[in-house]
Design a protein around this motif. Structure first.
Motif: not given
Length: 578
Positions: A236-239, A241-245, A278-284
């Protein structure tokens, strides 16, 4: 109203329009919407457009006018004036428009669904200010292969053009019609083409024949690109980073993985890279706060008193992975250079031969100078020789620091840790506090195989099961190993004398039966460590599998643990699950 009054009113309207433009620029920074007109010359230069020689007079929608041939810096995207020295010209056009002075139609280029102004910028500005939705224009059609919409900015158009070129080169839309390889940053299609070219080159070498470009594109998509996309979807990586493809994340993941491999000197699976990304760079704001808090707590808490992930974390990672049929793709083995250390390597190589795993060897030294010592060189050479003799792929990484901390940090990149059982856990609590294996069992999320000085030999497996969360993980792993490796399994449970018909052993029996794994079951009133070691000896087991510490680091120090008591007396390897 006389001409002078109309002119002064127009000047006032001009200043209001300028104020709206200033607010519009500020608003665009928050919304991300394009504020500037697009330069037609940039479109013309990039895309080699073909302009018609004939113009057609008709009404066009004002919202579809998104650019200019020569004055793209004088007006905003909504044609609000941006320059103060344009005041008089703007006011005169407004007055002429109000007096119905017969203004000429504007002149535009039509590119797809949008228009670029050749002449008539002020007339468009006035018309929009007056609330008009269309304007009369001489329209000159322009042929371009890239579809452009009114919402596009220059970067969008560049991306569309690059994608069109990518499709023309690869024909992936025809070869794999369901493929969607769009990216969101200019220049990335060139990187995708480089990936395909490299794959094309090595594919020809592997097959020892001429490979067509179309065949290479299809093979790259099926065997390289799509497996990574499946991991992206499963996790579920797109969730995150929602602005990426998906294509963005494919490129990001592969680049990130390469940088990790270069830094760690190990092979890193794409699943591990995805998890770490995801662990290191998940935004928010909340993920950022959590990462900062975790780093702060790690800084102030002694390693010996830190806990680790919750029970089942490792299994959850495996279930969300494409390697669920191979839970040990990468095995971390600590190479100490002692005989016990080489026994640990033999067990790691034995498991790797059963699983098709890659060996991530690790030798930790205390100083930078020791990295280049003759002893370190000899260890490296022997490691490479042992892997080559067994036909197992692996690489030994050298690192400097405290062994326990380095192993904990690097365990992130492996799915099983194999360690030499150099000496048993001490009896006294304070001495156990400094026992490195204890810290690793608490902190690491992956299973740990503690190996005494014994050669690799698997014949029978013993599972110590008490129904606790961590023993459930041991049951899961025992079921896999017994089924996959085809070794007999014995399940033991030490129950209290006062309890009759203890349901724990029945739960294990049902689980194994559901997975078609036969086993012997032994339930007796005894101290757990005594029953485990006694039955391991009677059954001539070569491997004990059990859950890790049931209590937290501090409580476990005070009350002791079955894990430590088994490790103190065992003569065979113990696989400890979290």
């Amino acid at each position: 109203m006389n001409d002078q009054t109309s002119y002064l009113n127009a000047i006032e309207d001009f200043h209001k329009a300028r104020q709206k433009a200033a607010l519009g620029r500020l608003f665009s920074r928050f919304t991300g919407k394009s504020f500037d007109l697009l330069p037609y010359e940039e479109i013309r230069r990039r895309f080699l457009v073909t302009e018609s020689a004939h113009a057609v007079k008709r009404d066009i929608p004002l919202d579809a006018i998104i650019g200019s041939v020569s004055r793209y810096g004088d007006f905003s995207r909504t044609f609000l004036p941006l320059k103060e020295n344009d005041r008089e010209r703007w006011a005169k056009v407004k007055v002429a428009n109000e007096q119905l002075a017969g203004l000429e139609p504007i002149r535009v280029y039509q590119v797809g669904e949008v228009y670029f102004v050749i002449d008539g910028h002020h007339r468009i500005s006035i018309a929009r200010e007056n609330g008009a939705t269309s304007i009369e224009a001489y329209v000159i059609p322009v042929q371009i292969k890239v579809p452009i919409t009114p919402e596009d900015n220059l970067e969008d158009i560049v991306l569309k053009a690059e994608y069109a070129g990518f499709l023309e080169k690869t024909r992936i839309d025809l070869i794999r019609p369901s493929a969607d390889m769009r990216v969101t940053e200019p220049g990335q299609y060139r990187v995708l083409l480089e990936h395909i070219s490299v794959h094309h080159y090595y594919m020809g070498i592997d097959l020892r024949r001429e490979v067509s470009y179309s065949e290479a594109v299809a093979h790259f998509y099926d065997t390289v690109y799509l497996p990574v996309i499946k991991i992206i979807r499963q996790k579920g990586l797109l969730s995150n980073f929602p602005n990426r493809t998906e294509a963005d994340l494919y490129l990001w993941l592969t680049e990130y993985r390469e940088s990790l491999q270069a830094g760690l000197h190990w092979r890193i699976t794409i699943e591990s890279a995805a998890k770490h990304l995801v662990n290191e760079y998940k935004p928010g704001i909340f993920p950022v706060i959590k990462r900062s808090l975790d780093k702060f707590l790690d800084l102030i808490t002694p390693d010996e008193l830190e806990g680790g992930p919750s029970p089942g974390y490792w299994r959850q990672e495996m279930i969300g992975s494409t390697t669920i049929q191979q839970p040990f793709p990468n095995i971390l083995v600590a190479i100490s250079g002692t005989q016990r250390g080489w026994s640990a390597l033999e067990w790691a190589l034995g498991i790797a031969s059963l699983e098709g795993s890659y060996i991530n060897g690790l030798h930790v030294v205390q100083s930078e100078s020791a990295l280049h010592s003759p002893t370190t060189h000899e260890i490296t050479v022997r490691f490479d020789q042992r892997c080559a003799e067994r036909g197992i792929k692996g690489k030994l990484a050298l690192d400097v620091g405290k062994v326990t901390r380095v192993l904990t940090e690097r365990s992130t990149w492996s799915s099983l840790m194999v360690l030499p059982l150099a000496y048993p856990p001490p009896e006294k609590p304070f001495s156990r506090l400094k026992y490195g294996l204890r810290t690793l069992i608490h902190r690491c999320s992956i299973p740990i195989l503690a190996v005494p000085n014994t050669p690799f030999s698997l014949s029978r497996i013993l599972l110590a099961y008490d129904g606790s969360p961590k023993s459930e993980e041991a049951l899961f792993l025992s079921t896999y190993i017994a089924s996959r490796w085809q070794y007999p399994l014995t399940v033991v449970n030490a129950k209290r004398k006062t309890v009759r018909n203890h349901p724990v052993i029945n739960r294990a029996s049902k689980y194994l039966e559901e997975h078609a794994v036969p086993a012997d079951f032994i339930e007796a009133a005894a101290y757990p460590e005594d029953l485990i070691l006694e039955q391991a000896s009677i059954k001539q087991s070569s491997l004990i599998i059990m859950g890790g510490y049931g209590a937290g680091p501090i409580l476990e120090l005070l009350i002791g643990s079955t894990v430590d008591r088994v490790l103190q007396k065992t003569k065979i390897p113990v696989l400890i699950c979290r």
